[in-house]
Design an enzyme around this catalytic site. Structure first.
Site, PDB file in Angstrom:
ATOM      1  N   SER A  77       0.806  -1.102   0.009  1.00  0.00           N
ATOM      2  CA  SER A  77       0.059  -0.333  -0.064  1.00  0.00           C
ATOM      3  C   SER A  77       0.872   1.406   0.099  1.00  0.00           C
ATOM      4  O   SER A  77       0.181   2.235  -0.347  1.00  0.00           O
ATOM      5  CB  SER A  77      -1.049  -0.021   1.257  1.00  0.00           C
ATOM      6  OG  SER A  77      -2.204  -0.713   0.841  1.00  0.00           O
ATOM      7  N   LYS A  80       0.417   3.481  -3.023  1.00  0.00           N
ATOM      8  CA  LYS A  80      -0.776   4.342  -3.146  1.00  0.00           C
ATOM      9  C   LYS A  80      -0.345   5.537  -3.143  1.00  0.00           C
ATOM     10  O   LYS A  80      -1.022   6.661  -3.884  1.00  0.00           O
ATOM     11  CB  LYS A  80      -1.912   3.947  -2.124  1.00  0.00           C
ATOM     12  CG  LYS A  80      -2.127   2.646  -2.164  1.00  0.00           C
ATOM     13  CD  LYS A  80      -3.385   2.224  -1.047  1.00  0.00           C
ATOM     14  CE  LYS A  80      -4.264   1.042  -1.320  1.00  0.00           C
ATOM     15  NZ  LYS A  80      -3.853  -0.270  -0.784  1.00  0.00           N
ATOM     16  N   TYR A 204      -2.218  -2.113 -10.786  1.00  0.00           N
ATOM     17  CA  TYR A 204      -2.509  -1.771  -9.049  1.00  0.00           C
ATOM     18  C   TYR A 204      -1.507  -2.911  -8.666  1.00  0.00           C
ATOM     19  O   TYR A 204      -0.741  -2.541  -7.753  1.00  0.00           O
ATOM     20  CB  TYR A 204      -3.680  -1.944  -8.871  1.00  0.00           C
ATOM     21  CG  TYR A 204      -3.995  -1.922  -7.228  1.00  0.00           C
ATOM     22  CD1 TYR A 204      -3.712  -0.782  -6.508  1.00  0.00           C
ATOM     23  CD2 TYR A 204      -4.189  -3.187  -6.620  1.00  0.00           C
ATOM     24  CE1 TYR A 204      -3.698  -0.952  -5.206  1.00  0.00           C
ATOM     25  CE2 TYR A 204      -4.443  -3.121  -5.378  1.00  0.00           C
ATOM     26  CZ  TYR A 204      -4.366  -2.012  -4.534  1.00  0.00           C
ATOM     27  OH  TYR A 204      -4.253  -2.102  -2.892  1.00  0.00           O
ATOM     28  N   TYR A 256      -4.489   3.182   7.713  1.00  0.00           N
ATOM     29  CA  TYR A 256      -5.874   2.707   7.484  1.00  0.00           C
ATOM     30  C   TYR A 256      -6.808   2.959   8.769  1.00  0.00           C
ATOM     31  O   TYR A 256      -6.742   3.947   8.962  1.00  0.00           O
ATOM     32  CB  TYR A 256      -5.552   0.905   7.505  1.00  0.00           C
ATOM     33  CG  TYR A 256      -4.575   0.175   6.771  1.00  0.00           C
ATOM     34  CD1 TYR A 256      -4.550   0.421   5.317  1.00  0.00           C
ATOM     35  CD2 TYR A 256      -3.502  -0.310   7.186  1.00  0.00           C
ATOM     36  CE1 TYR A 256      -3.478   0.117   4.574  1.00  0.00           C
ATOM     37  CE2 TYR A 256      -2.360  -0.915   6.303  1.00  0.00           C
ATOM     38  CZ  TYR A 256      -2.502  -0.502   5.191  1.00  0.00           C
ATOM     39  OH  TYR A 256      -1.496  -1.105   4.357  1.00  0.00           O
ATOM     40  N   VAL A 274       1.075  -3.828   3.800  1.00  0.00           N
ATOM     41  CA  VAL A 274       0.673  -5.156   4.610  1.00  0.00           C
ATOM     42  C   VAL A 274       2.064  -5.945   4.531  1.00  0.00           C
ATOM     43  O   VAL A 274       2.241  -7.039   5.142  1.00  0.00           O
ATOM     44  CB  VAL A 274      -0.412  -5.872   4.057  1.00  0.00           C
ATOM     45  CG1 VAL A 274      -1.743  -5.262   4.304  1.00  0.00           C
ATOM     46  CG2 VAL A 274      -0.476  -6.002   2.580  1.00  0.00           C
TER      47      VAL A 274
END
Ligand SMILES: NC(=O)CC[C@H](N)C(=O)O
Length: 330
Positions: A77, A80, A204, A256, A274
């Site tokens: 992540s 992102k 992605y 998160y 993660v």
């Protein structure tokens, strides 16, 4: 200018600080055994839970590192942040924000619930999977390869080399990405994706499988801390407006559904993945006089994660560093 700044650092006490860093890593390392690796991506389940490493670099180029700082891991992540910056560079901020919002959810990173509850299903922010999949579809280029290149090119500019790619992790996730597929189909149905579902998932998930070390993400964190300016190579990599926007998103949504606690108890913009990576960016504003008062980037790796998906040992180490160096922006 650069030389002058370097001289301000006292080599004797700095050396001592690096020794402390090693001790802190030793102290928090065992926490990893209380967590689990992200085995919903089978290849990540093979990581070593007791790994813990950290790399810190300040705006003068002074660096400190300890533990398993050089162990490669996949961005997951943390990518992102990069795809969001790349999409803003490619399409402009208003275009991107037309398709993804800037609000925390309080839900898990891969949650689907708000897409249906809030019409017209615009993803809440680019730090959750729904938002990042949408953002990825906005990258320049028609093919998945061209879109991926946008992300790669930006990383290369920031870390000074082409990062490696972990094919094993990618294949492992590609075969098991049912929930991400569900999110993407839902987004497509509501008109938020500018690519076909399988194409955008390819980009992605490939972004998530780009391999880095704590040094690489610390360098990116440093550039963010300087509002898009790379103080080592002395050039503006991306505009200040994008840096401010993404740092706001990192602070409110980057960890998160533990982002609130992280803001309260650590208090700096950060993004986790993660795989156990945490990229943090310390603005130039801490009050205590120390090595990092002009801002720094921090990269951490500890693959055992908690129930929210954040590195267990990594977050505790970051909390500790924040107390020692008064990093919190509040
Ligand atoms: N939180 C994460 O790091 C999630 C990234 C992961 N590749 C996923 O989409 O599930």
């Amino acid at each position: 200018m650069f030389q002058q700044k370097i001289k301000e650092i006292d080599p004797i006490s700095d050396f001592k600080e690096e020794k402390y860093l090693e001790e802190w890593v030793m102290k928090y390392r065992s926490l990893g055994m209380k967590g689990r690796c992200a085995d919903y991506i089978p290849a990540l389940g093979e990581s070593n839970r007791s790994d813990l490493g950290v790399y810190m670099i300040n705006s003068n180029g002074f660096e400190m590192k300890a533990g398993d700082w050089n162990v490669p891991f996949t961005l997951q992540s943390i990518s992102k942040v990069i795809s969001f910056i790349a999409a803003c560079l490619d399409r402009g901020i208003p275009y991107v924000l037309n398709r993804v919002d800037v609000e925390p959810t309080g839900d898990a990173f891969n949650s689907i619930i708000r897409l249906e509850m809030h019409k017209p299903g615009k993803p809440f922010n680019p730090m959750i999977n729904a938002g990042a999949i949408t953002v990825t579809s906005l990258l320049n280029g028609d093919s998945p390869e061209q879109k991926l290149e946008s992300t790669y090119a930006l990383i290369e500019k920031m870390i000074g080399k082409r990062p490696t790619f972990n094919e094993n992790v990618f294949q492992s996730e590609w075969k098991t990405a049912n929930r991400n597929r569900a999110l993407a189909y839902y987004l497509k149905e509501n008109g938020f994706l500018e690519s076909e579902v399988e194409d955008v998932l390819m980009v992605y998930l490939k972004q998530c499988s780009i391999e880095v070390t704590t040094k690489d993400i610390a360098l990116i964190g440093l550039i963010l801390s300087q509002n898009g300016y790379d103080p080592i190579h002395k050039r503006q990599v991306f505009p200040k407006q994008i840096a401010k926007l993404i740092k706001g998103l990192m602070l409110t949504c980057g960890m998160y559904n533990a982002s609130g606690k992280f803001a309260a108890f650590v208090g700096i913009p950060a993004k986790s993945g993660v795989s156990g990576g945490v990229m943090a960016s310390v603005p130039a504003r801490c009050r205590q006089k120390n090595l990092f008062q002009t801002g720094c980037g921090i990269g951490i790796y500890g693959p055992a994660i908690d129930e929210c998906g954040n590195s267990l040992a990594g977050v505790e180490l970051l909390k500790h560093l924040t107390e020692v160096y008064d990093f919190s922006i509040f």
